[in-house]
Design a protein around this motif. Structure first.
Motif, PDB file in Angstrom:
ATOM      1  N   ILE A 231      42.041 -10.796 -15.992  1.00  0.00           N
ATOM      2  CA  ILE A 231      41.164 -11.869 -16.488  1.00  0.00           C
ATOM      3  C   ILE A 231      41.970 -12.894 -17.291  1.00  0.00           C
ATOM      4  N   SER A 232      42.964 -12.414 -18.025  1.00  0.00           N
ATOM      5  CA  SER A 232      43.765 -13.337 -18.842  1.00  0.00           C
ATOM      6  C   SER A 232      44.544 -14.330 -17.987  1.00  0.00           C
ATOM      7  N   THR A 233      44.884 -13.930 -16.759  1.00  0.00           N
ATOM      8  CA  THR A 233      45.631 -14.862 -15.900  1.00  0.00           C
ATOM      9  C   THR A 233      44.793 -16.065 -15.509  1.00  0.00           C
ATOM     10  N   MET A 234      43.476 -15.967 -15.738  1.00  0.00           N
ATOM     11  CA  MET A 234      42.579 -17.052 -15.333  1.00  0.00           C
ATOM     12  C   MET A 234      42.344 -18.061 -16.453  1.00  0.00           C
ATOM     13  N   SER A 235      43.050 -17.942 -17.550  1.00  0.00           N
ATOM     14  CA  SER A 235      42.896 -18.969 -18.593  1.00  0.00           C
ATOM     15  C   SER A 235      43.422 -20.295 -18.043  1.00  0.00           C
ATOM     16  N   PRO A 236      42.863 -21.406 -18.481  1.00  0.00           N
ATOM     17  CA  PRO A 236      43.356 -22.709 -17.991  1.00  0.00           C
ATOM     18  C   PRO A 236      44.862 -22.860 -18.170  1.00  0.00           C
ATOM     19  N   GLU A 237      45.369 -22.382 -19.295  1.00  0.00           N
ATOM     20  CA  GLU A 237      46.800 -22.543 -19.553  1.00  0.00           C
ATOM     21  C   GLU A 237      47.640 -21.748 -18.555  1.00  0.00           C
ATOM     22  N   ASN A 238      47.220 -20.519 -18.253  1.00  0.00           N
ATOM     23  CA  ASN A 238      47.992 -19.695 -17.323  1.00  0.00           C
ATOM     24  C   ASN A 238      47.912 -20.228 -15.893  1.00  0.00           C
ATOM     25  N   ILE A 239      46.738 -20.659 -15.487  1.00  0.00           N
ATOM     26  CA  ILE A 239      46.605 -21.221 -14.136  1.00  0.00           C
ATOM     27  C   ILE A 239      47.428 -22.508 -14.028  1.00  0.00           C
ATOM     28  N   ALA A 240      47.351 -23.337 -15.042  1.00  0.00           N
ATOM     29  CA  ALA A 240      48.110 -24.597 -15.012  1.00  0.00           C
ATOM     30  C   ALA A 240      49.603 -24.336 -14.966  1.00  0.00           C
TER      31      ALA A 240
END
Length: 459
Positions: free
Chosen positions: A358-367
């Motif tokens: 779930i943490s990989t889906m933060s805007p910062e990680n996706i960006a």
């Protein structure tokens, strides 16, 4: 969860999962779609060493979790995954994730062998069309997420891995099919530049091809990469089928392809597809995929992974066009690599694995992944953090296409058979075969496979 040792799954892993075209690799036009390398299944697999990470470590006191990824051959992508892990490990003191990266060519062999041996790590990345089969075979577990949860995340719907009403995986990036063109060429021949709101109709598209063909300036008006093999055929051409009103399977039941893959709309699609080659609009077996880039072919239907190459070749003259509307709206394929949690993950480790995914889906990680790979971020919030996909960014149109036109490939464990049969049918059609007979044969084979596998969980 009871495990079923199903040979079909292993075949699926080796064939499909090896590298489906949709985002299996970073944008690299000159490379053949990865699906082509999956034409021949591995004849045997060797089980890797059992992953030992899912146990409490005496040295750190943290629960150790393993993560397998296919990204060993892509240092930029692997560096991002490592950064995701570093951020997660630093954010809490209960779990510690370690990465094992595999070359893409051998990744699915390793995953398949580990699944059979019961030695999968807690977290794996997996290609979107394989998710239902992994789930049906009992090798990944549902994530504790609802549709409302993923809607709140803002994730593009096609980048959520689903099977039979449950969510199993989440994707951080994707690609979009489009038609590359040159503004100067369209202007020269009086061809309207289509937009997302006003794509070419079938008649407009064919008129454009006729004008380009009649010009005598090009070897062909259009390149559709018909020389590619494997998953490209289902990924690239089934959206056209859907735009005609057909589909690969009846998605209301997932129990038959009768009437949707061989009905009147599908036959109309097949006859049109055949005419692309029989009437000289597109090469049936092009020697390479460089025709558009070398100016020999006027239009190029392929994925957004080639966008940078096209910009390098044509600069501001490059156009990214939506696919035509053949009557049921423009459609494009969707679904790329995603992350899920295996059923081999212990109850002690599973909460951490889920939390990481779930943490990989933060805007910062996706960006972060998008900036490193140039692939489409899967949330609008992440897109806004990137240079290429933010509002007004040069590749924003690809996010818009993914949001508006994407149709996920059928979320069924039987997708491998569907994909293979669709390819075989279209190859016959491309080469002049009877359209109805080719589609009927595909439907018979798909329905038999569904019957042989007890409905793949949908009965």
């Amino acid at each position: 969860m009871q495990f079923r040792r199903i040979p079909q799954w292993i075949i699926v892993c080796l064939l499909i999962g090896a590298a489906l075209i949709a985002g299996c690799s970073t944008p690299n036009q000159s490379a053949q779609p990865a699906a082509e390398s999956a034409a021949e299944p591995a004849t045997e697999t060797t089980a890797p060493q059992a992953a030992p990470q899912e146990s409490s470590a005496e040295t750190t006191g943290k629960v150790q979790l393993g993560l397998w990824t296919h990204s060993a051959g892509n240092p930029d992508e692997l560096a991002v995954i490592q950064e995701w892990v570093n951020r997660y490990n630093a954010s809490q003191d209960q779990y510690e994730i370690t990465i094992e990266a595999f070359p893409q060519a051998s990744y699915n062999d390793s995953v398949a062998a580990a699944a059979v041996a019961g030695s999968l790590p807690c977290i794996i990345d997996l290609d979107a069309p394989t998710v239902p089969n992994f789930a049906w075979s009992g090798y990944i577990q549902p994530l504790p997420l609802t549709e409302a949860d993923v809607a709140e995340m803002g994730v593009l719907s096609a980048d959520v891995g689903r099977y039979n009403g449950q969510i199993y995986s989440l994707g951080q990036f994707d690609v979009a099919l489009n038609i590359f063109a040159r503004k100067s060429v369209l202007e020269q021949y009086g061809i309207r530049v289509p937009t997302l709101d006003e794509p070419w109709t079938k008649d407009e598209f064919m008129a454009a091809l006729d004008a380009l063909k009649a010009s005598g300036e090009f070897e062909y008006p259009l390149d559709v990469n018909a020389g590619y093999t494997g998953e490209w055929w289902a990924y690239a051409y089934s959206p056209w089928l859907q735009s005609f009103g057909g589909d690969l399977i009846d998605r209301s039941t997932y129990l038959t392809a009768e009437g949707v893959l061989n009905g009147p709309e599908a036959v109309a699609f097949g006859e049109w597809f055949q005419s692309l080659f029989s009437e000289g609009y597109a090469p049936a077996t092009p020697a390479d995929d460089q025709g558009f880039l070398q100016g020999r072919i006027a239009l190029w239907y392929t994925g957004s992974w080639a966008a940078q190459t096209v910009v390098d070749a044509y600069g501001d003259d490059a156009l990214f066009l939506p696919p035509p509307d053949f009557g049921h709206g423009p459609k494009i394929g969707a679904g790329s690599w995603q992350m899920g949690v295996t059923t081999n993950c212990s109850p002690e480790a599973t909460p951490g694995a889920v939390e990481f995914v779930i943490s990989t889906m933060s805007p910062e990680n996706i960006a972060l992944m998008s900036e490193a790979s140039s692939l489409i971020p899967t949330t609008r919030a992440a897109a806004a953090l990137t240079e290429d996909y933010k509002p007004g960014g040069r590749f924003e149109i690809f996010y818009d296409m993914a949001e508006r036109f994407a149709v996920v490939r059928p979320e069924t464990p039987g997708y491998l058979t569907i994909s293979n049969q669709f390819e075989q049918a279209l190859l016959k059609i491309r080469d002049g075969g009877n359209v109805q007979d080719a589609l009927d044969d595909a439907v018979d084979a798909i329905n038999q496979d569904i019957e042989d596998n007890g409905g793949y969980g949908f009965k």
